[in-house]
Design an enzyme around this catalytic site. Structure first.
Site, PDB file in Angstrom:
ATOM      1  N   CYS A  80      31.531  11.730  37.304  1.00 33.66           N
ATOM      2  CA  CYS A  80      32.440  10.579  37.318  1.00 33.66           C
ATOM      3  C   CYS A  80      32.406   9.840  35.992  1.00 33.66           C
ATOM      4  O   CYS A  80      33.434   9.383  35.494  1.00 33.66           O
ATOM      5  CB  CYS A  80      32.072   9.628  38.458  1.00 33.66           C
ATOM      6  SG  CYS A  80      32.741  10.124  40.042  1.00 33.66           S
ATOM      7  N   CYS A 133      27.454   8.981  39.152  1.00 39.48           N
ATOM      8  CA  CYS A 133      27.470  10.438  39.077  1.00 39.48           C
ATOM      9  C   CYS A 133      27.913  10.851  37.678  1.00 39.48           C
ATOM     10  O   CYS A 133      28.905  10.341  37.150  1.00 39.48           O
ATOM     11  CB  CYS A 133      28.434  10.973  40.132  1.00 39.48           C
ATOM     12  SG  CYS A 133      29.036  12.628  39.846  1.00 39.48           S
TER      13      CYS A 133
END
Length: 444
Positions: free
Chosen positions: A10, A7
């Site tokens: 992240c 992601c």
């Protein structure tokens, strides 16, 4: 911190998280051991069950709580009466540190900026809890030294076996107990009684055996927490080894006191790499006039021996200006740790501390400090305990002859001989059982 690394959010958050993690974990941590930080990739199939257990529904997902509580069967972010807590304001390193500061009762901000800063020293009795990691590190480091310096020889192998037996029974870390048991089971395969390896064989053996850390691979190695000095050359391994030895003496039974004493003396004499230290410890071991009859006597002997070493090093470090300024050697325990241990104290003309001890109080303190407070944070089932107990019967070696390690007075030697006769038959049976099991496994 469960985090989906694929992601973008992240990936962008990763450097913030790592900046904070380095303050608490790693060899250059400013606050080693205060907080253990770890991350989980929920995109990996092996972590699906774990992430589901914690109801991970967004990324990054940060959870705060005592390590043991992370082994709970299931947890939800809004769960009441839970010691686990969702960190809802940690999207930058600064905000995460602010959140941690509030939770920890305000750590000094300057310590975050100074990576050489130290945690509270041993004057805080609760700090010994963190030493479990140092005891594991000291055990692993000692084993590595033994392998690298090829110290297992026909005349030293039995003393190492006896010390490993004590670790299997009484090491404060479950993982080190299990690793020591595995080593004992396979000991004869690696080091026969008449072992004589050339340099190439020794190198091959070192690679194969050292591949598995005696205390497991779950926690990073190479740095100290409780035993971390303000300089790289201070504390560390010697501190961790002392903590290990103290923790062993407070865990044994009365009937094991003499054999444990002999095993500790032999281990230091044969496998501690500092020659001068070995000599001084040998002299203290050799000066014991009669066999130990209780764990209390052995615990107090090691405590006195440690203070003798500290007194000698205090003088040497003062003359050479090599003391650790943040952790100077002291007579132990200091009064602020155990005021009831002191009947009276005074300073001699040369500045040395003279103490009249209340030894019953000292013993109770040692048992609490190195026994009750210093415990493994890893859960152990009754089956684990049963399996380990089955693995640690008596003297493992068929040859119960004395090693060439530190000799002790005749009375102490007789105590060892009686103990050896008592469990010699069990040892032989244990070895036969283990070998038969390994053969059946190979046949299958």
């Amino acid at each position: 911190m469960p985090c989906l690394l694929r992601c973008p959010a992240c990936r962008n958050y990763k450097p913030h998280y790592e900046k904070v993690a380095k303050l608490f974990n790693g060899p250059d941590a400013a606050h080693p051991g205060i907080i253990v930080m770890a991350r989980v990739d929920c995109a990996s199939k092996v972590n699906v069950d774990l992430c589901n257990k914690f109801s991970v529904d967004h990324y990054p997902f940060l959870v705060w709580g005592p390590p043991a509580k992370f082994d709970s069967p299931r947890w939800k972010p809004k769960q009441e009466n839970s010691e686990l807590e969702l960190i809802d304001d940690g999207r930058t390193a600064e905000r995460l540190l602010k959140w941690i500061n509030k939770k920890m009762g305000s750590l000094d901000d300057k310590k975050y900026e100074n990576e050489s800063a130290l945690p509270k020293n041993a004057s805080d009795p609760e700090q010994i809890v963190r030493a479990i990691y140092d005891v594991e590190e000291a055990t692993a480091h000692a084993w590595q030294i033994i392998l690298e310096h090829k110290m297992i020889k026909p005349e030293t192998r039995d003393s190492l076996i006896r010390f490993l037996q004590i670790l299997v029974s009484h090491h404060p870390s479950k993982r080190c107990r299990r690793g020591s048991a595995d080593l004992l089971i396979n000991f004869d395969d690696h080091w026969h009684t008449n072992i004589s390896l050339n340099s190439q064989e020794s190198s091959t053996l070192l690679t194969s055996v050292a591949g598995d850390n005696i205390c497991g691979k779950g926690v990073p190695r190479g740095y100290w927490m409780f035993c971390r000095g303000s300089k790289k050359e201070t504390r560390g391994f010697s501190c961790g080894l002392w903590v290990l030895l103290h923790s062993l003496t407070v865990r044994i039974g009365d009937g094991e006191s003499q054999s444990t004493f002999t095993s500790i003396c032999d281990f230091i004499h044969n496998f501690f790499i500092c020659e001068e230290c070995r000599k001084h410890f040998y002299e203290m071991c050799s000066s014991v006039p009669v066999p130990f009859k209780s764990a209390r006597d052995l615990t107090l002997w090691l405590w006195r021996a440690h203070n003798i070493v500290n007194e000698r090093l205090m003088k040497e470090e003062k003359d050479l200006d090599t003391a650790d300024p943040s952790f100077p050697k002291v007579i132990w325990p200091p009064k602020q740790l155990c005021p009831s241990c002191y009947r009276s104290s005074s300073r001699a003309a040369d500045g040395a501390m003279q103490v009249e001890w209340e030894e019953d109080e000292v013993f109770h303190f040692l048992v609490d400090y190195y026994g009750k407070k210093l415990v493994s944070s890893y859960r152990e089932t009754s089956m684990d305990s049963h399996l380990l107990l089955k693995k640690q019967v008596g003297t493992i070696s068929d040859d119960s002859s004395a090693s060439s390690a530190a000799t002790v007075p005749i009375g102490a030697a007789l105590g060892v001989a009686v103990a050896s006769c008592t469990f010699g038959a069990l040892a032989c049976f244990w070895r036969t059982q283990q070998k038969n099991r390994k053969q059946r496994k190979n046949w299958n």
